[in-house]
Design a protein around this motif. Structure first.
Motif, mmCIF file in Angstrom:
data_model
loop_
_atom_site.group_PDB
_atom_site.id
_atom_site.type_symbol
_atom_site.label_atom_id
_atom_site.label_comp_id
_atom_site.label_asym_id
_atom_site.label_seq_id
_atom_site.Cartn_x
_atom_site.Cartn_y
_atom_site.Cartn_z
ATOM 1 N N LYS A 214 31.581 -53.333 19.007
ATOM 2 C CA LYS A 214 32.922 -53.116 19.399
ATOM 3 C C LYS A 214 33.779 -53.466 18.982
ATOM 4 C CE LYS A 214 32.804 -51.090 24.120
ATOM 5 N NZ LYS A 214 33.650 -50.289 24.631
ATOM 6 N N GLU A 215 33.086 -55.014 18.106
ATOM 7 C CA GLU A 215 33.627 -55.654 17.320
ATOM 8 C C GLU A 215 33.934 -55.540 15.964
ATOM 9 O OE1 GLU A 215 34.751 -58.547 18.419
ATOM 10 O OE2 GLU A 215 35.010 -57.962 20.579
ATOM 11 N N SER A 216 32.783 -53.963 15.489
ATOM 12 C CA SER A 216 32.868 -53.926 14.444
ATOM 13 C C SER A 216 34.672 -52.864 13.550
ATOM 14 C CB SER A 216 32.344 -53.056 14.034
ATOM 15 O OG SER A 216 32.518 -51.196 14.940
ATOM 16 N N LYS A 217 34.714 -52.785 12.398
ATOM 17 C CA LYS A 217 35.956 -52.146 11.903
ATOM 18 C C LYS A 217 35.672 -50.859 12.100
ATOM 19 C CE LYS A 217 37.783 -55.729 9.304
ATOM 20 N NZ LYS A 217 38.243 -56.907 7.732
ATOM 21 N N ILE A 218 34.628 -50.135 12.618
ATOM 22 C CA ILE A 218 34.406 -48.822 12.284
ATOM 23 C C ILE A 218 35.795 -48.275 12.917
ATOM 24 C CG2 ILE A 218 33.448 -46.697 12.986
ATOM 25 C CD1 ILE A 218 31.039 -48.367 12.855
ATOM 26 N N PRO A 219 36.304 -46.846 12.618
ATOM 27 C CA PRO A 219 37.519 -45.875 13.191
ATOM 28 C C PRO A 219 37.327 -45.756 14.621
ATOM 29 C CG PRO A 219 37.125 -45.066 11.006
ATOM 30 C CD PRO A 219 36.174 -46.260 11.448
ATOM 31 N N LYS A 220 38.009 -46.394 16.046
ATOM 32 C CA LYS A 220 38.151 -45.578 17.124
ATOM 33 C C LYS A 220 37.862 -43.977 17.258
ATOM 34 C CE LYS A 220 40.422 -50.065 19.171
ATOM 35 N NZ LYS A 220 41.433 -49.896 19.898
ATOM 36 N N TRP A 221 38.238 -43.130 16.451
ATOM 37 C CA TRP A 221 37.747 -41.789 16.492
ATOM 38 C C TRP A 221 36.589 -41.066 15.956
ATOM 39 C CZ3 TRP A 221 37.641 -39.735 11.947
ATOM 40 C CH2 TRP A 221 38.064 -40.826 10.120
ATOM 41 N N LEU A 222 36.529 -42.146 14.641
ATOM 42 C CA LEU A 222 34.836 -41.533 14.541
ATOM 43 C C LEU A 222 33.277 -41.467 15.703
ATOM 44 C CD1 LEU A 222 33.914 -40.661 11.566
ATOM 45 C CD2 LEU A 222 32.806 -42.888 11.251
ATOM 46 N N ASN A 223 33.267 -40.143 15.895
ATOM 47 C CA ASN A 223 31.640 -39.465 16.088
ATOM 48 C C ASN A 223 30.510 -39.267 14.774
ATOM 49 O OD1 ASN A 223 33.183 -40.364 18.403
ATOM 50 N ND2 ASN A 223 32.659 -38.769 19.500
ATOM 51 N N ILE A 224 29.523 -39.516 15.312
ATOM 52 C CA ILE A 224 28.799 -39.070 14.567
ATOM 53 C C ILE A 224 27.501 -38.083 15.760
ATOM 54 C CG2 ILE A 224 26.746 -40.527 15.220
ATOM 55 C CD1 ILE A 224 25.600 -40.079 12.500
ATOM 56 N N ALA A 225 27.578 -37.413 15.337
ATOM 57 C CA ALA A 225 26.612 -35.864 16.306
ATOM 58 C C ALA A 225 25.254 -35.835 15.814
ATOM 59 C CB ALA A 225 27.999 -34.855 15.882
ATOM 60 N N VAL A 226 24.495 -35.253 16.936
ATOM 61 C CA VAL A 226 23.624 -34.051 16.333
ATOM 62 C C VAL A 226 23.538 -33.179 17.275
ATOM 63 C CG1 VAL A 226 21.983 -36.569 15.687
ATOM 64 C CG2 VAL A 226 22.138 -36.072 18.070
ATOM 65 N N GLY A 227 22.950 -31.525 17.009
ATOM 66 C CA GLY A 227 23.055 -30.463 17.270
ATOM 67 C C GLY A 227 21.977 -29.582 17.329
ATOM 68 N N TYR A 228 22.197 -28.643 18.631
ATOM 69 C CA TYR A 228 21.086 -27.809 18.497
ATOM 70 C C TYR A 228 21.632 -26.562 18.542
ATOM 71 C CZ TYR A 228 17.164 -25.410 20.537
ATOM 72 O OH TYR A 228 16.476 -25.150 20.282
ATOM 73 N N GLY A 229 20.654 -25.482 17.932
ATOM 74 C CA GLY A 229 21.574 -24.454 18.277
ATOM 75 C C GLY A 229 20.057 -23.577 18.112
ATOM 76 N N ALA A 230 20.486 -21.682 17.955
ATOM 77 C CA ALA A 230 19.024 -20.866 18.073
ATOM 78 C C ALA A 230 19.645 -20.052 16.547
ATOM 79 C CB ALA A 230 18.382 -20.793 19.115
ATOM 80 N N ASP A 231 18.107 -19.005 16.439
ATOM 81 C CA ASP A 231 18.863 -17.745 15.417
ATOM 82 C C ASP A 231 17.789 -16.981 16.017
ATOM 83 O OD1 ASP A 231 20.701 -17.018 13.354
ATOM 84 O OD2 ASP A 231 19.009 -16.681 12.003
ATOM 85 N N GLY A 232 18.186 -15.526 15.956
ATOM 86 C CA GLY A 232 17.254 -14.376 15.630
ATOM 87 C C GLY A 232 16.969 -13.679 16.726
ATOM 88 N N MET A 233 17.680 -14.274 17.546
ATOM 89 C CA MET A 233 17.269 -13.546 19.632
ATOM 90 C C MET A 233 18.363 -12.934 19.232
ATOM 91 S SD MET A 233 17.594 -17.851 21.296
ATOM 92 C CE MET A 233 18.465 -17.676 20.631
ATOM 93 N N LEU A 234 17.870 -11.460 20.059
ATOM 94 C CA LEU A 234 18.664 -10.287 20.962
ATOM 95 C C LEU A 234 18.558 -10.010 22.354
ATOM 96 C CD1 LEU A 234 17.055 -7.134 18.257
ATOM 97 C CD2 LEU A 234 20.150 -8.832 18.253
ATOM 98 N N TYR A 235 17.275 -10.201 22.374
ATOM 99 C CA TYR A 235 16.770 -10.783 23.807
ATOM 100 C C TYR A 235 15.741 -11.995 24.061
ATOM 101 C CZ TYR A 235 17.431 -5.402 25.171
ATOM 102 O OH TYR A 235 18.191 -4.206 24.520
ATOM 103 N N GLY A 236 15.557 -12.645 25.674
ATOM 104 C CA GLY A 236 15.571 -13.833 25.473
ATOM 105 C C GLY A 236 13.675 -14.211 25.432
ATOM 106 N N SER A 237 13.429 -12.949 25.533
ATOM 107 C CA SER A 237 11.380 -12.317 24.856
ATOM 108 C C SER A 237 11.098 -12.409 23.478
ATOM 109 C CB SER A 237 10.620 -11.769 26.205
ATOM 110 O OG SER A 237 10.893 -10.517 25.091
ATOM 111 N N GLU A 238 10.987 -13.119 23.324
ATOM 112 C CA GLU A 238 10.167 -13.244 22.189
ATOM 113 C C GLU A 238 9.510 -12.245 21.729
ATOM 114 O OE1 GLU A 238 8.363 -15.612 18.183
ATOM 115 O OE2 GLU A 238 7.381 -16.458 20.677
#
Length: 303
Positions: A214-238
């Motif tokens: 709260k007491e820092s000078k970091i811009p109030k609009w700045l976020n850091i984000a960690v994401g999760y995704g996946a690739d190579g799926m045509l159906y739910g089952s492998e």
């Protein structure tokens, strides 16, 4: 003295009308300090009506295409590399957030907001899950229920701990090659793909840095984000994927990026604040680091 031109009079009248309208709109969008029963009743009736119409529509337009069955459960926790479960959590979180905000606008106290508003997503998605339970194609999934609870818990937990949302659950999307290979499951057009193509979806936990310092000078609009995704799926089952797509692997993808907290943008317009709040559920494209089991990739801008 020269008479004012008609266009000047009209311009003055238009500006005065717009200013008055903007003032009235700001007053309308400003949360009530005390319980406003007409607002609360409108919110309750509106949400109940919308939920009822949505469930009836799903039952008639979606589930009617599949055979009905006795109520049954399924264990689908291993499908889609859990992307569908995170989607449930995201939906539950966002619906709960806006449900609580509408009650706050109505002047309902904090306890009421959390009990009756923040649980909106969990309640609605549970009703949808019951409909799944009577469909032979689907089935009631306890994994979905757990994901719904996680999304609701993320919102309520932060309100109880910090009285604010320091970590938001967000979404981004990009089109992939897989939808054309299986449009029935992944979507035939862009709108369907946004909802159904898990290969192109990424879910983010976006943390506002200033809220933790709260007491820092970091811009109030700045976020850091960690994401999760996946690739190579045509159906739910492998297994089905391996038969249909032999040149690709199903992989989990992890991301690290920056983001923007649109709610921190300063404006006196309540209307703009509302627009920013709605679009704040979407992750803003930024330079992003992707890590998966095969490689580490830097994206200049990632959706």
């Amino acid at each position: 003295m020269k008479k004012p031109a008609l266009k000047h009079i009209l311009l003055f009248a238009l500006l005065s009308t717009l200013s008055y309208s903007q003032s009235r709109l700001n007053d309308f969008l400003t949360p009530s300090d005390t319980l406003n029963k007409p607002r609360r009743n409108a919110v309750v009736i509106g949400e109940a009506s919308l939920a009822g119409i949505s469930l009836i529509g799903l039952n008639q337009l979606w589930y009617s295409d599949f055979d009905r069955s006795k109520f049954h459960t399924v264990n689908d926790n291993s499908e889609w590399l859990q992307m569908d479960k995170i989607g449930h959590a995201f939906t539950s979180y966002q619906m709960g957030k806006h449900g609580a905000q509408l009650l706050n606008w109505s002047g309902v106290d904090k306890k009421g907001q959390l009990i009756y508003g923040a649980t909106l997503g969990f309640g609605f998605l549970t009703a949808v899950e019951v409909l799944d339970g009577y469909s032979q194609e689907w089935g009631f999934s306890w994994g979905d229920i757990a994901a719904n609870a996680a999304g609701t818990g993320l919102y309520i937990g932060q309100e109880l701990l910090w009285n604010e949302q320091r970590i938001a659950l967000k979404y981004s999307f990009h089109q992939t090659k897989y939808a054309d290979l299986n449009p029935d499951k992944l979507g035939e057009n862009l709108l369907e793909q946004v909802l159904k193509d898990y290969n192109g979806q990424t879910y983010w936990l976006s943390a506002n840095l200033r809220s933790f310092f709260k007491e820092s000078k970091i811009p109030k609009w700045l976020n850091i984000a960690v994401g999760y995704g996946a690739d190579g799926m045509l159906y739910g089952s492998e297994v089905i994927d391996n038969q249909m797509l032999t040149t690709n692997q199903r992989v989990r993808q992890y991301y690290l990026s920056f983001d923007v907290n649109l709610n921190a943008i300063r404006t006196d317009s309540k209307f703009l604040r509302s627009i920013f709040d709605i679009f704040n559920m979407v992750k803003i494209p930024f330079p992003t680091l992707e890590i998966n089991k095969n490689k580490c990739v830097f994206h200049l801008f990632y959706n």
